[in-house]
Motif scaffolding. Structure first.
Motif, PDB file in Angstrom:
ATOM      1  N   LYS A 185      -1.370  32.033  56.099  1.00  0.00           N
ATOM      2  CA  LYS A 185      -1.838  32.810  57.565  1.00  0.00           C
ATOM      3  C   LYS A 185      -2.029  33.799  57.017  1.00  0.00           C
ATOM      4  O   LYS A 185      -2.411  34.568  58.005  1.00  0.00           O
ATOM      5  N   TRP A 186      -1.516  34.885  57.111  1.00  0.00           N
ATOM      6  CA  TRP A 186      -2.029  36.205  56.863  1.00  0.00           C
ATOM      7  C   TRP A 186      -1.196  36.578  56.084  1.00  0.00           C
ATOM      8  O   TRP A 186       0.462  36.097  54.993  1.00  0.00           O
ATOM      9  N   GLU A 187      -1.087  38.121  54.846  1.00  0.00           N
ATOM     10  CA  GLU A 187      -0.738  38.606  54.167  1.00  0.00           C
ATOM     11  C   GLU A 187      -1.123  40.004  54.407  1.00  0.00           C
ATOM     12  O   GLU A 187      -1.790  40.304  54.729  1.00  0.00           O
ATOM     13  N   HIS A 188      -0.344  41.144  53.664  1.00  0.00           N
ATOM     14  CA  HIS A 188      -0.504  42.386  53.612  1.00  0.00           C
ATOM     15  C   HIS A 188       0.620  42.469  52.091  1.00  0.00           C
ATOM     16  O   HIS A 188       1.493  42.042  51.445  1.00  0.00           O
ATOM     17  N   HIS A 189      -0.489  43.949  51.625  1.00  0.00           N
ATOM     18  CA  HIS A 189      -0.230  44.454  50.339  1.00  0.00           C
ATOM     19  C   HIS A 189       0.205  45.711  49.940  1.00  0.00           C
ATOM     20  O   HIS A 189      -0.515  46.721  51.163  1.00  0.00           O
ATOM     21  N   LYS A 190       1.150  45.740  49.486  1.00  0.00           N
ATOM     22  CA  LYS A 190       1.380  47.310  49.207  1.00  0.00           C
ATOM     23  C   LYS A 190       2.391  48.028  50.292  1.00  0.00           C
ATOM     24  O   LYS A 190       1.793  49.283  50.494  1.00  0.00           O
ATOM     25  N   VAL A 191       2.942  46.996  50.664  1.00  0.00           N
ATOM     26  CA  VAL A 191       3.776  47.759  52.285  1.00  0.00           C
ATOM     27  C   VAL A 191       4.927  48.604  51.762  1.00  0.00           C
ATOM     28  O   VAL A 191       5.603  48.488  50.845  1.00  0.00           O
ATOM     29  N   HIS A 192       5.407  49.778  53.034  1.00  0.00           N
ATOM     30  CA  HIS A 192       6.673  50.305  52.621  1.00  0.00           C
ATOM     31  C   HIS A 192       5.969  50.962  50.978  1.00  0.00           C
ATOM     32  O   HIS A 192       6.215  51.794  50.086  1.00  0.00           O
ATOM     33  N   ASP A 193       4.585  51.254  51.135  1.00  0.00           N
ATOM     34  CA  ASP A 193       4.030  52.412  50.298  1.00  0.00           C
ATOM     35  C   ASP A 193       5.031  51.939  48.711  1.00  0.00           C
ATOM     36  O   ASP A 193       5.049  53.027  48.241  1.00  0.00           O
ATOM     37  N   GLN A 194       4.906  50.352  48.646  1.00  0.00           N
ATOM     38  CA  GLN A 194       5.022  50.154  47.401  1.00  0.00           C
ATOM     39  C   GLN A 194       6.608  49.683  47.262  1.00  0.00           C
ATOM     40  O   GLN A 194       6.865  49.252  45.476  1.00  0.00           O
ATOM     41  N   ARG A 195       7.296  50.325  47.765  1.00  0.00           N
ATOM     42  CA  ARG A 195       8.559  50.704  47.396  1.00  0.00           C
ATOM     43  C   ARG A 195       8.755  48.773  48.044  1.00  0.00           C
ATOM     44  O   ARG A 195       8.470  48.146  48.533  1.00  0.00           O
ATOM     45  N   ALA A 196      10.007  48.232  46.921  1.00  0.00           N
ATOM     46  CA  ALA A 196      10.876  47.055  47.536  1.00  0.00           C
ATOM     47  C   ALA A 196      11.574  47.479  48.789  1.00  0.00           C
ATOM     48  O   ALA A 196      12.607  47.490  49.371  1.00  0.00           O
ATOM     49  N   ILE A 197      10.991  45.474  49.206  1.00  0.00           N
ATOM     50  CA  ILE A 197      12.233  45.346  50.337  1.00  0.00           C
ATOM     51  C   ILE A 197      13.510  44.563  49.892  1.00  0.00           C
ATOM     52  O   ILE A 197      13.536  44.049  49.174  1.00  0.00           O
ATOM     53  N   LEU A 198      14.350  45.396  50.781  1.00  0.00           N
ATOM     54  CA  LEU A 198      15.298  44.679  50.532  1.00  0.00           C
ATOM     55  C   LEU A 198      16.011  44.012  51.621  1.00  0.00           C
ATOM     56  O   LEU A 198      16.815  42.671  50.913  1.00  0.00           O
ATOM     57  N   THR A 199      15.553  44.281  52.320  1.00  0.00           N
ATOM     58  CA  THR A 199      16.170  43.264  53.402  1.00  0.00           C
ATOM     59  C   THR A 199      14.961  42.496  54.741  1.00  0.00           C
ATOM     60  O   THR A 199      14.658  42.972  55.149  1.00  0.00           O
ATOM     61  N   LEU A 200      14.901  41.450  54.846  1.00  0.00           N
ATOM     62  CA  LEU A 200      14.554  40.992  55.795  1.00  0.00           C
ATOM     63  C   LEU A 200      14.608  40.074  56.962  1.00  0.00           C
ATOM     64  O   LEU A 200      15.809  38.814  57.072  1.00  0.00           O
ATOM     65  N   PHE A 201      14.897  40.454  58.390  1.00  0.00           N
ATOM     66  CA  PHE A 201      15.307  39.556  59.258  1.00  0.00           C
ATOM     67  C   PHE A 201      14.236  39.417  60.416  1.00  0.00           C
ATOM     68  O   PHE A 201      13.554  40.577  61.000  1.00  0.00           O
ATOM     69  N   GLY A 202      14.297  37.855  61.143  1.00  0.00           N
ATOM     70  CA  GLY A 202      13.808  37.995  62.509  1.00  0.00           C
ATOM     71  C   GLY A 202      14.401  37.079  63.268  1.00  0.00           C
ATOM     72  O   GLY A 202      15.405  37.092  63.395  1.00  0.00           O
ATOM     73  N   THR A 203      13.356  36.782  64.340  1.00  0.00           N
ATOM     74  CA  THR A 203      14.484  36.591  65.834  1.00  0.00           C
ATOM     75  C   THR A 203      13.509  36.243  67.210  1.00  0.00           C
ATOM     76  O   THR A 203      12.325  36.973  66.473  1.00  0.00           O
ATOM     77  N   THR A 204      13.849  35.640  67.801  1.00  0.00           N
ATOM     78  CA  THR A 204      12.952  35.380  68.990  1.00  0.00           C
ATOM     79  C   THR A 204      13.197  36.523  70.090  1.00  0.00           C
ATOM     80  O   THR A 204      14.263  36.980  70.548  1.00  0.00           O
ATOM     81  N   ALA A 205      12.090  36.999  70.460  1.00  0.00           N
ATOM     82  CA  ALA A 205      12.169  38.707  71.163  1.00  0.00           C
ATOM     83  C   ALA A 205      12.411  37.928  72.834  1.00  0.00           C
ATOM     84  O   ALA A 205      11.866  37.230  73.320  1.00  0.00           O
ATOM     85  N   SER A 206      13.777  38.549  73.258  1.00  0.00           N
ATOM     86  CA  SER A 206      13.594  37.557  74.540  1.00  0.00           C
ATOM     87  C   SER A 206      14.438  38.735  75.494  1.00  0.00           C
ATOM     88  O   SER A 206      14.702  37.769  77.108  1.00  0.00           O
TER      89      SER A 206
END
Length: 439
Positions: A185-206
């Protein structure tokens, strides 16, 4: 010719023939004796070899039985299942909002979404999501529901974020058509100035005016942290810890705060400010948790989003109250300080790698290497320990957000991933253990 001469010659020939016959029979007997001797020797050798092989086979069988016995002895009573089939180390995992799906990010280039109808089942159906060639998943989080999965994928040119949607999941009950592969559905490339992503967390904004949409926080190995809108993939803001190197970052369950553990002893906290229409307006730094004497390795929010629990290399665990009026310069307060109850053979403290708090807020699951412990959040006492929870370092840990079916009952379930290519499911320690720890 003289008859006597003829007679003598005949007798000589007869005697020679008899001698030759005797010589041949003697040689034949010797050869037969040799053959019989060799045959008996071979038979004895075969019997010895058979006996030896039988002993070896029995020894191997006994060794195998011993291994099984050892495995039984090593099996922890809280360990209820193992999800196998991963082709490489598993970098991370995440439960869906309803707890019925578990996504795993594997270095073999595949994200697997398991359906946990019963955590004690012998086998599980799963959805297979192949990331684009050349990348391997490093982290995973769910979007608005179990049908949407956001994946961080690392390549030689940098890190990418993808949101995959399983469209067949929503129509599975309405049609009998074969399942279609998930769509991007969507994609982004070379995020974080090409550095590796260590963690990814999500939640419902309430919190406050938030519109109940899913927001995601990605943390790089550098110093930047990015906020994303789960459904659209829009970048909602970027903050910088300015602390040399990040360890991890996460978002509070209600979507109000972002907190980061980094190279230094201080923990920085930002607030996500929402507009009247429910969208994210800005992200502001609002407080700093000071008290640890060494780097904070991991942190987590309590389910009510009003406290933060931190683990540090200084050998302590702290619980902080962040429900303060920071606008009036009211500082966050340290509510509890516990010594980390894990030590090596020399008595040195082993700082925890990861923390995850149960949905009822009573149990803190913690890891160091391949060791898994359950602590009482109220007292810091150890409820249980699995010394070798995995055959290698644990890479991810997460509680299911709701009670899950486990056989004929429902229990709180913890999932762990590891470099040993496995994901394990654990039930929480008994209420008896918890009661003893709080008394």
């Amino acid at each position: 010719m003289d008859p006597l001469i003829l007679l003598a010659a005949g007798i000589s020939i007869l005697i020679g023939a008899l001698m030759a016959l005797l010589f041949v029979r003697h040689n034949s007997f010797d050869r037969r004796s040799e053959v019989e001797t060799l045959s008996k020797s071979e038979i004895r050798t075969d019997k010895n070899a058979t006996t030896s092989n039988s002993k070896k086979s029995h020894s191997k069988h006994h060794s195998h039985a011993s291994d099984k016995d050892q495995n039984k002895q090593r099996h922890h009573p809280l360990d209820i299942n193992t999800l196998k089939g991963h082709g490489d180390l598993v970098n991370g995992l995440c439960f869906s909002p309803d707890g019925r799906s578990l996504a795993t990010a594997c270095a073999d280039g595949v994200v697997r979404v398991y359906k946990l109808d019963d955590a004690a089942n012998k086998s599980f159906r799963f959805l297979r999501i192949n990331v684009p060639p050349g990348g391997h998943p490093t982290a995973v989080a769910f979007g608005d529901d179990s049908a949407s999965v956001v994946v961080a994928s690392q390549t030689l040119t940098g890190c990418s974020l993808y949101m995959f949607l399983d469209e067949s999941a929503k129509t599975a009950n309405e049609t009998k058509q074969p399942a279609k592969p998930p769509v991007t559905k969507w994609e982004h490339h070379k995020v974080h100035d090409q550095r590796a992503i260590l963690t990814l967390f999500g939640t419902t904004a309430s919190y406050g005016n938030a519109d109940e949409s899913t927001i995601l926080v990605s943390c790089s190995e550098g110093t930047d942290i990015m906020l994303w809108h789960g459904k659209s993939g829009k970048n909602l803001g970027t903050v910088d810890t300015n602390q040399l190197k990040n360890n991890m970052a996460t978002v509070s369950p209600n979507g109000r705060f972002i907190a980061a553990a980094a190279f230094t002893a201080d923990v920085k906290v930002w607030e996500i400010v929402y507009s009247k229409d429910g969208s994210v307006k800005e992200v502001l730094k609002v407080m700093q948790l000071k008290g640890h004497k060494s780097a904070v390795t991991w942190l987590c929010f309590t389910p009510d989003s009003e406290k933060i629990i931190t683990a540090s290399k200084d050998g302590s665990i702290r619980t902080w109250n962040i429900n303060v009026r920071y606008q009036l310069e009211e500082d966050p307060k340290t509510l509890k300080v516990f010594p980390i109850p894990l030590h090596d053979s020399s008595g040195h403290v082993l700082p925890y790698d990861r923390l995850s708090i149960s949905p009822d807020g009573k149990i803190l699951a913690v890891t160091y290497g391949s060791t898994l412990q359950w602590l009482c959040t109220e007292t810091g006492k150890v409820l249980d320990t699995a010394d070798k929870a995995h055959d290698g370092d644990i890479t991810g840990i997460a509680w299911a957000p709701q009670y899950l079916p486990v056989g004929n009952q429902k229990s709180l379930v913890l999932a762990t991933s590891s470099v040993d290519k496995k994901v394990k499911l654990w039930v929480a320690p008994s209420s008896t253990s918890l009661g003893a720890a709080t008394s």
